[in-house]
Scaffold this motif. Structure first.
Motif, PDB file in Angstrom:
ATOM      1  N   ARG A  84       0.864  -1.189  -0.010  1.00  0.00           N
ATOM      2  CA  ARG A  84      -0.068  -0.029  -0.051  1.00  0.00           C
ATOM      3  C   ARG A  84       0.973   1.301   0.262  1.00  0.00           C
ATOM      4  NH1 ARG A  84      -4.903   0.009  -1.754  1.00  0.00           N
ATOM      5  NH2 ARG A  84      -6.158  -1.938  -0.973  1.00  0.00           N
ATOM      6  N   SER A  85       1.820   1.293   0.940  1.00  0.00           N
ATOM      7  CA  SER A  85       2.430   2.593   1.015  1.00  0.00           C
ATOM      8  C   SER A  85       3.457   3.029  -0.414  1.00  0.00           C
ATOM      9  CB  SER A  85       3.424   2.684   2.268  1.00  0.00           C
ATOM     10  OG  SER A  85       4.506   1.485   2.167  1.00  0.00           O
ATOM     11  N   LEU A  86       3.985   1.841  -0.781  1.00  0.00           N
ATOM     12  CA  LEU A  86       4.754   2.113  -2.173  1.00  0.00           C
ATOM     13  C   LEU A  86       3.879   2.519  -3.038  1.00  0.00           C
ATOM     14  CD1 LEU A  86       7.389   2.396  -3.632  1.00  0.00           C
ATOM     15  CD2 LEU A  86       7.537   0.137  -3.892  1.00  0.00           C
ATOM     16  N   ALA A  87       2.673   1.787  -3.347  1.00  0.00           N
ATOM     17  CA  ALA A  87       1.749   2.219  -4.440  1.00  0.00           C
ATOM     18  C   ALA A  87       1.373   3.435  -4.275  1.00  0.00           C
ATOM     19  CB  ALA A  87       0.481   1.057  -4.264  1.00  0.00           C
ATOM     20  N   ARG A  88       1.014   3.987  -3.010  1.00  0.00           N
ATOM     21  CA  ARG A  88       0.594   5.257  -2.779  1.00  0.00           C
ATOM     22  C   ARG A  88       1.665   6.326  -3.264  1.00  0.00           C
ATOM     23  NH1 ARG A  88      -0.121   5.165   2.428  1.00  0.00           N
ATOM     24  NH2 ARG A  88      -2.120   4.166   2.119  1.00  0.00           N
ATOM     25  N   ARG A  89       2.802   6.242  -3.033  1.00  0.00           N
ATOM     26  CA  ARG A  89       3.998   6.953  -3.336  1.00  0.00           C
ATOM     27  C   ARG A  89       4.078   7.137  -4.916  1.00  0.00           C
ATOM     28  NH1 ARG A  89       6.561   4.914   1.164  1.00  0.00           N
ATOM     29  NH2 ARG A  89       7.587   3.447   0.162  1.00  0.00           N
ATOM     30  N   LEU A  90       3.994   5.748  -5.440  1.00  0.00           N
ATOM     31  CA  LEU A  90       4.111   5.666  -6.920  1.00  0.00           C
ATOM     32  C   LEU A  90       3.042   6.653  -7.869  1.00  0.00           C
ATOM     33  CD1 LEU A  90       5.163   1.988  -7.302  1.00  0.00           C
ATOM     34  CD2 LEU A  90       6.591   4.006  -8.092  1.00  0.00           C
ATOM     35  N   ILE A  91       1.904   6.362  -7.156  1.00  0.00           N
ATOM     36  CA  ILE A  91       0.554   6.982  -7.800  1.00  0.00           C
ATOM     37  C   ILE A  91       0.676   8.538  -7.448  1.00  0.00           C
ATOM     38  CG2 ILE A  91      -1.632   7.265  -7.674  1.00  0.00           C
ATOM     39  CD1 ILE A  91      -0.655   4.725  -8.852  1.00  0.00           C
ATOM     40  N   GLN A  92       1.051   8.979  -6.198  1.00  0.00           N
ATOM     41  CA  GLN A  92       1.539  10.371  -5.927  1.00  0.00           C
ATOM     42  C   GLN A  92       2.405  11.201  -6.987  1.00  0.00           C
ATOM     43  OE1 GLN A  92       2.306  10.366  -1.717  1.00  0.00           O
ATOM     44  NE2 GLN A  92       0.143  10.695  -1.365  1.00  0.00           N
ATOM     45  N   ALA A  93       3.649  10.239  -7.189  1.00  0.00           N
ATOM     46  CA  ALA A  93       4.455  10.805  -8.232  1.00  0.00           C
ATOM     47  C   ALA A  93       4.105  10.876  -9.426  1.00  0.00           C
ATOM     48  CB  ALA A  93       5.831   9.752  -7.989  1.00  0.00           C
ATOM     49  N   ARG A  94       3.355   9.807  -9.962  1.00  0.00           N
ATOM     50  CA  ARG A  94       2.711   9.910 -11.097  1.00  0.00           C
ATOM     51  C   ARG A  94       1.889  11.032 -11.512  1.00  0.00           C
ATOM     52  NH1 ARG A  94      -0.930   5.120 -12.671  1.00  0.00           N
ATOM     53  NH2 ARG A  94      -2.524   6.405 -11.502  1.00  0.00           N
ATOM     54  N   GLU A  95       0.928  11.482 -10.419  1.00  0.00           N
ATOM     55  CA  GLU A  95      -0.108  12.574 -10.563  1.00  0.00           C
ATOM     56  C   GLU A  95       0.706  13.845 -10.423  1.00  0.00           C
ATOM     57  OE1 GLU A  95      -2.598  11.684  -7.574  1.00  0.00           O
ATOM     58  OE2 GLU A  95      -3.632  10.286  -8.576  1.00  0.00           O
ATOM     59  N   ALA A  96       1.851  13.975  -9.593  1.00  0.00           N
ATOM     60  CA  ALA A  96       2.788  15.187  -9.502  1.00  0.00           C
ATOM     61  C   ALA A  96       3.415  15.468 -10.922  1.00  0.00           C
ATOM     62  CB  ALA A  96       3.531  15.189  -8.575  1.00  0.00           C
ATOM     63  N   ARG A  97       4.011  14.272 -11.405  1.00  0.00           N
ATOM     64  CA  ARG A  97       5.158  14.810 -12.737  1.00  0.00           C
ATOM     65  C   ARG A  97       4.355  14.331 -14.110  1.00  0.00           C
ATOM     66  NH1 ARG A  97       9.493  10.483 -11.330  1.00  0.00           N
ATOM     67  NH2 ARG A  97       9.353  11.484  -9.284  1.00  0.00           N
ATOM     68  N   ARG A  99       2.907  11.153 -16.432  1.00  0.00           N
ATOM     69  CA  ARG A  99       3.145   9.662 -16.724  1.00  0.00           C
ATOM     70  C   ARG A  99       4.591   9.603 -16.454  1.00  0.00           C
ATOM     71  NH1 ARG A  99       5.017   8.486 -21.502  1.00  0.00           N
ATOM     72  NH2 ARG A  99       4.328   6.341 -21.532  1.00  0.00           N
ATOM     73  N   PHE A 100       4.614   8.146 -16.272  1.00  0.00           N
ATOM     74  CA  PHE A 100       6.241   7.790 -15.942  1.00  0.00           C
ATOM     75  C   PHE A 100       6.946   7.443 -17.534  1.00  0.00           C
ATOM     76  CE2 PHE A 100       5.055   6.383 -11.724  1.00  0.00           C
ATOM     77  CZ  PHE A 100       5.885   7.152 -11.093  1.00  0.00           C
ATOM     78  N   ALA A 101       7.981   8.232 -17.829  1.00  0.00           N
ATOM     79  CA  ALA A 101       8.538   8.056 -19.080  1.00  0.00           C
ATOM     80  C   ALA A 101       9.565   6.930 -19.269  1.00  0.00           C
ATOM     81  CB  ALA A 101       8.862   9.369 -19.644  1.00  0.00           C
ATOM     82  N   SER A 102      10.482   6.833 -17.907  1.00  0.00           N
ATOM     83  CA  SER A 102      11.450   5.962 -17.974  1.00  0.00           C
ATOM     84  C   SER A 102      11.588   5.299 -16.557  1.00  0.00           C
ATOM     85  CB  SER A 102      12.751   6.668 -18.254  1.00  0.00           C
ATOM     86  OG  SER A 102      12.910   7.405 -17.056  1.00  0.00           O
ATOM     87  N   TRP A 103      12.265   4.113 -16.544  1.00  0.00           N
ATOM     88  CA  TRP A 103      12.458   3.425 -15.331  1.00  0.00           C
ATOM     89  C   TRP A 103      13.377   4.227 -14.260  1.00  0.00           C
ATOM     90  CZ3 TRP A 103       9.311  -0.166 -13.864  1.00  0.00           C
ATOM     91  CH2 TRP A 103       8.475  -0.855 -15.014  1.00  0.00           C
ATOM     92  N   ASP A 104      14.335   5.179 -14.878  1.00  0.00           N
ATOM     93  CA  ASP A 104      15.010   5.978 -14.013  1.00  0.00           C
ATOM     94  C   ASP A 104      13.798   6.831 -13.018  1.00  0.00           C
ATOM     95  OD1 ASP A 104      17.442   4.874 -14.945  1.00  0.00           O
ATOM     96  OD2 ASP A 104      17.703   6.655 -16.425  1.00  0.00           O
ATOM     97  N   GLU A 105      12.840   7.403 -13.639  1.00  0.00           N
ATOM     98  CA  GLU A 105      11.998   8.219 -13.003  1.00  0.00           C
ATOM     99  C   GLU A 105      11.241   7.386 -12.092  1.00  0.00           C
ATOM    100  OE1 GLU A 105       9.279   9.888 -15.882  1.00  0.00           O
ATOM    101  OE2 GLU A 105      10.832  10.942 -16.680  1.00  0.00           O
ATOM    102  N   VAL A 106      10.927   6.212 -12.257  1.00  0.00           N
ATOM    103  CA  VAL A 106      10.232   5.062 -11.244  1.00  0.00           C
ATOM    104  C   VAL A 106      11.312   4.893 -10.036  1.00  0.00           C
ATOM    105  CG1 VAL A 106       9.292   2.951 -10.815  1.00  0.00           C
ATOM    106  CG2 VAL A 106       8.612   4.061 -13.058  1.00  0.00           C
ATOM    107  N   ALA A 107      12.395   4.818 -10.510  1.00  0.00           N
ATOM    108  CA  ALA A 107      13.613   4.426  -9.487  1.00  0.00           C
ATOM    109  C   ALA A 107      13.685   5.736  -8.517  1.00  0.00           C
ATOM    110  CB  ALA A 107      14.886   3.920 -10.170  1.00  0.00           C
ATOM    111  N   SER A 108      13.333   6.937  -9.175  1.00  0.00           N
ATOM    112  CA  SER A 108      13.678   8.147  -8.106  1.00  0.00           C
ATOM    113  C   SER A 108      12.726   8.244  -6.927  1.00  0.00           C
ATOM    114  CB  SER A 108      13.914   9.287  -9.025  1.00  0.00           C
ATOM    115  OG  SER A 108      12.378   9.703  -9.557  1.00  0.00           O
TER     116      SER A 108
END
Length: 127
Positions: A84-97, A99-108
């Motif tokens: 749950r917590s990582l899913a929330r952070r990933l969705i918040q990051a996606r909403e803030a920036r 869509r994710f364009a690269s795996w480097d963005e996901v890794a950040s």
């Protein structure tokens, strides 16, 4: 019968079971004769054609990857190694920036280390 004879009989029996199991084991050929995108679920059974689109969990079971840029927080939380917590952070990051364009963005995203990134790459994709 002595101990050696009993072991020989047991070994032959196990060998016979192995041959029988190998003959009945499913092959690697797809079970359905349709494109993976055309798979639908009818009463919990995967079929080709009409029916409901598979849920995220069912897609994972069918060997299909989820789209990280469209998956919901709840669906992402069900991915092995996410929670749950990582899913929330990933969705918040996606909403803030966006869509994710690269795996480097996901890794950040905080909480995504090498092991989790590898787990994500195995179960989700960036479309």
């Amino acid at each position: 019968m002595n101990r050696t004879g009993a072991l020989a009989v047991a070994a032959l029996g196990l060998l016979g079971l192995g041959v029988l199991a190998r003959g009945r084991w499913p092959g690697s050929a797809p079970a359905l004769d349709c494109d993976p995108g055309a798979v639908r679920v009818v009463e919990g059974v995967a079929v080709c054609g009409d029916g409901a689109a598979p849920s995220s969990a069912q897609q994972l079971l069918l060997g299909r990857k989820l789209d990280l840029n469209h998956v919901s927080e709840g669906e992402l939380a069900g991915v092995p190694g996410v929670g749950r917590s990582l899913a929330r952070r990933l969705i918040q990051a996606r909403e803030a920036r966006g869509r994710f364009a690269s795996w480097d963005e996901v890794a950040s995203v905080p909480g995504v280390g090498d092991a989790r990134l590898e787990s994500l790459q195995a179960t989700v994709e960036l479309r």
